[in-house]
Design an enzyme around this catalytic site. Structure first.
Site, short mmCIF file in Angstrom:
data_model
loop_
_atom_site.label_atom_id
_atom_site.label_comp_id
_atom_site.label_asym_id
_atom_site.label_seq_id
_atom_site.Cartn_x
_atom_site.Cartn_y
_atom_site.Cartn_z
N ARG A 20 -0.36 -9.98 12.58
CA ARG A 20 -0.97 -8.80 11.94
C ARG A 20 -1.83 -9.22 10.75
NH1 ARG A 20 3.10 -4.82 10.17
NH2 ARG A 20 1.40 -3.34 10.16
N ARG A 56 11.95 -5.33 4.12
CA ARG A 56 11.48 -3.94 4.06
C ARG A 56 12.30 -3.04 4.99
NH1 ARG A 56 5.13 -2.68 4.82
NH2 ARG A 56 5.35 -3.62 6.88
N ARG A 77 -9.47 0.67 9.08
CA ARG A 77 -8.98 -0.68 9.27
C ARG A 77 -10.00 -1.55 9.98
NH1 ARG A 77 -2.96 0.26 9.37
NH2 ARG A 77 -1.92 -1.71 9.71
N ARG A 116 11.46 -1.95 10.38
CA ARG A 116 10.38 -1.69 11.33
C ARG A 116 10.40 -2.76 12.41
NH1 ARG A 116 4.78 -0.35 8.25
NH2 ARG A 116 4.01 -1.45 10.07
N LYS A 171 0.84 -1.21 0.00
CA LYS A 171 0.00 0.00 0.00
C LYS A 171 0.87 1.25 0.00
CE LYS A 171 -2.25 -0.97 3.85
NZ LYS A 171 -1.62 -2.25 4.24
#
Ligand code: AMP
Length: 208
Positions: free
Chosen positions: A163, A122, A88, A152, A13
């Site tokens: 998640r 990432r 969300r 992260r 996203k």
């Protein structure tokens, strides 16, 4: 145009949002980035948010709505914006209707295996929120602002599984919600970034 991007964590996203912002000049609003900046600034709201984010839990709906209401009423987001990471939950989607009308909801439909692979490589800029992947980006500093990139804390295999589960339970109901409103467009999020962006471009051009 007022756009929502939906998809599991690691579905890309953020990457698509930045491409849309750059190519269509539509400002990108990421609740994750807003919250990370608030936590770093250690405001009282930031400290409250830290309690949830540090455990990779969703921030409660009332807090999220409070922050987003303030953002979405800003002049700079009057005509165009792109929401990434919000809403969300169904509660957030319903509350959003009281703030603003959304034109289009784009779903990046991505499988867990692909998401796991992406988040483990990432890197994020702690200063401006830009996201990179070490497979395609070999530098250790942000291309936009020069800050040193970091992984992260919530990007590890165990947390990402949790998640993803949370996404399936709380966020997936939004798919039917927006489908029923005739606003949903679905894209295969397992495809490479450029292929996904090509599809998004066509969608947005035909909707403009
Ligand atoms: P993200 O960068 O979108 O993956 O978000 C990182 C974290 O911020 C999430 O794991 C949540 O703790 C929090 N967060 C971001 N957006 C929301 C939201 N709309 N509702 C609740 N929590 C959120």
């Amino acid at each position: 145009m007022k756009i929502i991007l939906i998809g599991p964590p690691g579905s890309g996203k953020g990457s698509q949002a930045r491409l849309i912002q750059k190519n269509f000049n539509i400002p990108h609003i990421s609740t994750g980035n807003i919250f990370r900046i608030m936590m770093n600034e250690e405001t009282s709201l930031g400290k409250e948010i830290f309690k949830y984010m540090s455990e990779a839990k969703l921030v409660p709906d009332d807090l999220v709505i409070k922050v987003m209401k303030e953002y979405l009423n800003r002049e700079e987001f009057k005509n165009n914006f792109l929401l990434d990471g919000f809403p969300r939950t169904l509660e957030q989607a319903e509350q959003l209707e009281n703030i603003v009308d959304i034109d289009i909801v784009i779903l990046l439909d991505t499988h867990l295996k692909i998401v796991q692979k992406r988040v483990l490589t990432r890197m994020i800029c702690p200063y401006c929120g830009d996201v990179y992947n070490t497979v395609s980006y070999s530098k250790v500093t942000c291309n936009s602002c020069g800050a040193t990139l970091k992984a992260r804390k919530d990007d590890n295999a165990a947390i990402i599984k949790e998640r993803f589960k949370e996404y399936e339970l709380l966020t997936k109901p939004l798919i039917k919600y927006y489908k029923d409103k005739n606003k949903l467009k679905t894209i295969d999020g397992d495809q490479p970034i450029e292929v996904i962006f090509d599809t998004i471009k066509k969608m947005l051009v035909s909707d403009l």
